[in-house]
Enzyme design. Structure first.
Site, PDB file in Angstrom:
ATOM      1  N   ARG A  83       0.875  -1.180   0.000  1.00 26.64           N
ATOM      2  CA  ARG A  83       0.000   0.000   0.000  1.00 26.64           C
ATOM      3  C   ARG A  83       0.911   1.227   0.000  1.00 26.64           C
ATOM      4  NH1 ARG A  83      -2.312   0.289   5.438  1.00 26.64           N
ATOM      5  NH2 ARG A  83      -0.855   1.993   5.752  1.00 26.64           N
ATOM      6  N   HIS A 121      -3.172   4.274   5.258  1.00 23.33           N
ATOM      7  CA  HIS A 121      -4.365   3.419   5.373  1.00 23.33           C
ATOM      8  C   HIS A 121      -5.593   4.135   4.800  1.00 23.33           C
ATOM      9  CE1 HIS A 121      -7.552   0.961   7.014  1.00 23.33           C
ATOM     10  NE2 HIS A 121      -7.959   1.937   7.795  1.00 23.33           N
ATOM     11  N   TYR A 164       4.775   4.957  11.236  1.00 20.41           N
ATOM     12  CA  TYR A 164       5.040   3.527  11.376  1.00 20.41           C
ATOM     13  C   TYR A 164       5.855   2.901  10.244  1.00 20.41           C
ATOM     14  CZ  TYR A 164       0.700   3.330   8.562  1.00 20.41           C
ATOM     15  OH  TYR A 164      -0.245   3.514   7.604  1.00 20.41           O
TER      16      TYR A 164
END
Lengths: 358, 331
Positions: free
Chosen positions: A258, A262, A271
């Site tokens: 990805r 998100h 992260y």
């Protein structure tokens, strides 16, 4: 079936190297026809533009939220292209591009994320289940519907899309088990994009590959390079054929990434490292397919320009659709809760109506 | 001939399977064994494994699979075996079974029945005796019904299977073996409607499922106290039949709600609120509840202390002599 027949390839199935040059070993899979690859490319260009446009619309407040699938176009487009009209697709919230590739209109696809209604299309007509927000719950529905279609003698398959995080959910395991026991014509397609919101795959599962999870249930399993559109199409074509022929369900894991956060509301820099994202940008599925098709003289520059121009026009349609504010009827809140409204709901409908008219 | 509630349910399943090819019965142990309570006894033998079949042991799986099958045109009737075993399926029930019609704006419906043997009084060990009705009645989109008699077991299950809406069908397992003469003629819908089981003038006992028989026993015992007790059996917990209930309470002026489930945040609170709102001027006393204790369902040797019984209900009726109007009408 013997365990050996269920086992996935030792390494993800690949037709193309990251630079778009063909590789020799395809683990026995057949390369899809040129016209399908070209169609996949066209839809990936469209999907990429759609994704960028939808993300931009969140910034303008036109969409409540948008979970990007940039970088996963090969998976998204292949999931739609591999299915025929009678087949069912069970998408999640991240699979808008798959729905676009399946032929749904942007207004229909974005209804959920815009906040107008929970589902913007007719699932019975489109054979696309509502985009599922809880994780993995729809895998069971796909298994059940596949079994139902098989019982009715329909020659149709149900394909469920899920992410890596969803494979930790109980429903995923129950769905695999049910589908395998009932030999349901279902395909479970895991897009392992390495992160479940912020949790990296290493913290999600200790499995060498998620593809191995199918084997324990007696299910044929495979892993594929999710950024290689040729490979994803070839493997999914084969999985759908396997299921359609009544040979049982298939689990396919696509290794992908990805590229964006998100959703637009997420801060991915908390992260993961920029270097990691940069590395995966190099593995761009669009560029890889383009290089390959051009090298084969299947795709001309004028066609690429045409696809890009069409995608730009499509983005305009997306903007126009989202800029028009549809009138929402508050009275529709009471519709379709039950086949026949209860007296309690009728009373509440009357109360809200009076409140609005006061 | 006396038919038990379990037999009545079996007959309802058989008749539904006969009448409609789309009806399928599945769950764990429903096949060769005929269900742990024998409700599906002999159905696989008589209808074949394609109509009544065992599944893997996974409640979310059973319900989620049924969702897909209902989407595919079937009418699944699934068994959850025991109340507390249904909790793994809770997400499927609340997030999907209850909502699919609404989410798809009527494009998809889920005509399915989730049978859950529930409540205690059978000496079952833990996790076998929960009264979980409040969880389901709190979920819009579900119909929740529970029979108190063998006749209702037959009628309600036939109605539930024919319903275009998903139905949570709660079977009071303590009553499985109670019987009566049952007519298997279809009489038109019993679902959605409460019924006055016994007429009386002084106080309305509102009960359902396992407590219907207890309420009727109480009404008999109350005669000795000079109280003429009316018993309303709700049958349908959701939707709630305000009409039947309020008509009764307006006649009697007093009401007690009885259920096995814990009282706090329980279904009875909803009934009390509705009755109070709608019958305030006819009430001679506050509407009271007799419920299970607010504890996890106890071990079998102690369960009698939580289950509402005749004495506890009589004591509660006695507390209704609140205003200057006595409980005994005309006294």
């Amino acid at each position: 079936m013997s365990v050996e027949a269920l086992l996935p390839s030792a390494t993800p199935v690949r037709f193309l190297a990251e630079d778009g040059t063909p590789v020799d070993r395809h683990h026995g899979y057949v390369e899809p026809a040129e016209d399908r690859l070209k169609e996949a490319y066209r839809l990936m260009v469209l999907g990429r533009r759609f994704d960028v446009q939808a993300t931009a619309l969140t910034k303008q407040g036109r969409l409540a939220v948008y979970p990007s699938s940039a970088g996963q176009e090969a998976c998204q487009v292949a999931a739609a292209l591999t299915l025929g009209e009678p087949d069912w697709l069970f998408p999640t919230y991240r699979d808008s591009v798959a729905l676009i590739a399946r032929g749904l209109k942007p207004g229909e696809v974005l209804t959920l994320l815009r906040g107008d209604a929970h589902c913007g299309y007719d699932p019975a007509e489109t054979r696309v289940a509502p985009q599922c927000t809880p994780l993995a719950t729809q895998t069971l529905h796909a298994a059940g519907l596949a079994h139902a279609m098989q019982r009715r003698g329909e020659d149709a398959v149900a394909l469920a899309l899920i992410g890596d995080g969803a494979t930790s959910e109980g429903d995923f395991h129950e769905a695999l088990n049910f589908a395998a026991v009932f030999k349901a014509p279902a395909v479970f397609f895991v897009q392992n994009n390495r992160y479940a919101i912020s949790v990296p795959f290493e913290k999600q599962s200790a499995a060498a590959a998620l593809a191995y999870k199918g084997v324990g249930y007696g299910m044929r399993s495979e892993q594929v390079d999710g950024n290689d559109a040729v490979a994803v199409l070839a493997v999914l074509d084969d999985a759908v054929k396997h299921a359609r022929e009544g040979r049982g369900p298939v689990l396919v894991e696509a290794h992908t990434y990805r590229i964006d956060a998100h959703t637009n509301a997420d801060d991915a820099t908390r992260y993961r490292e920029a270097e990691e994202v940069a590395k995966w940008r190099e593995a761009d599925p669009l560029q890889r397919l383009e290089t390959y098709l051009k090298s084969r003289n299947t795709l001309r520059d004028t066609e690429i320009e045409q696809f890009q121009a069409d995608a730009e026009a499509f983005a305009q349609t997306v903007r126009d659709t989202l800029n028009a504010e549809p009138e929402l009827d508050p009275m529709s809140l009471f519709d379709h809760v039950y086949a026949e409204p209860t007296r309690q709901l009728e009373a509440q409908r009357a109360a809200l109506k009076a409140e609005l008219e006061a | 001939m006396t038919t038990t509630m379990a037999q009545a349910l079996n007959a309802a399943l058989r008749d539904a399977l006969k009448d409609d090819d789309r009806v399928l019965v599945f769950g764990e142990d429903v096949g060769a064994l005929g269900g742990v309570f024998r409700v599906t006894d002999g159905i696989t033998a008589d209808f074949g494994e394609s109509r009544c079949f065992d599944t893997p042991l996974a409640e979310a799986g059973i319900v989620g699979f049924a969702v897909g099958m209902a989407m595919g045109g079937f009418r699944p009737v699934v068994e959850m075996q025991f109340d507390a075993f249904a909790y793994p399926a809770f997400e499927q029930i609340t997030s999907h079974v209850a909502k699919l019609r609404n989410r798809t704006r009527g494009a998809l419906s889920l005509p399915m029945v989730i049978r859950i043997p529930y409540a205690g009084g059978i000496g079952g060990v833990e996790h076998h005796c929960d009264s979980s009705e409040a969880y389901y009645t709190h979920t819009p989109g579900l119909r929740v019904v529970t029979p108190g008699t063998a006749q209702d077991a037959y009628d309600l299950l036939r109605d539930a299977i024919e319903s275009p809406d998903p139905v949570v069908f709660l079977e009071p397992k303590a009553r499985y073996w109670s019987g009566e003469e049952v007519s298997f003629a279809r009489k038109g819908p019993a679902m959605d409607k409460a019924v006055v089981r016994r007429e009386g003038k002084d106080v309305t006992l509102i009960a359902y499922g396992p407590m219907v028989a207890t309420a009727l026993e109480t009404a008999e015992a109350a005669k000795d106290e000079g109280w003429d007790v009316e018993v309303v059996d709700l049958r349908s917990l959701s939707p709630f039949d305000d009409e039947t209930v309020t008509a009764s309470v307006r006649r009697t002026g007093r009401a007690v709600v009885v259920h096995e489930a814990a009282g706090f945040g329980g279904y009875g609170a909803e009934v009390v609120a509705r009755v109070t709102e709608q019958c305030f001027h006819q009430l001679h006393a506050p509407v009271l509840r007799v419920t299970g204790l607010d504890i996890p369902y106890p071990a079998p040797k102690l369960e009698r202390h939580t289950l509402p019984d005749v004495d506890r209900i009589l004591d509660t009726i006695a507390r209704l002599q609140w205003a200057d109007t006595p409980v005994v009408a005309g006294a």
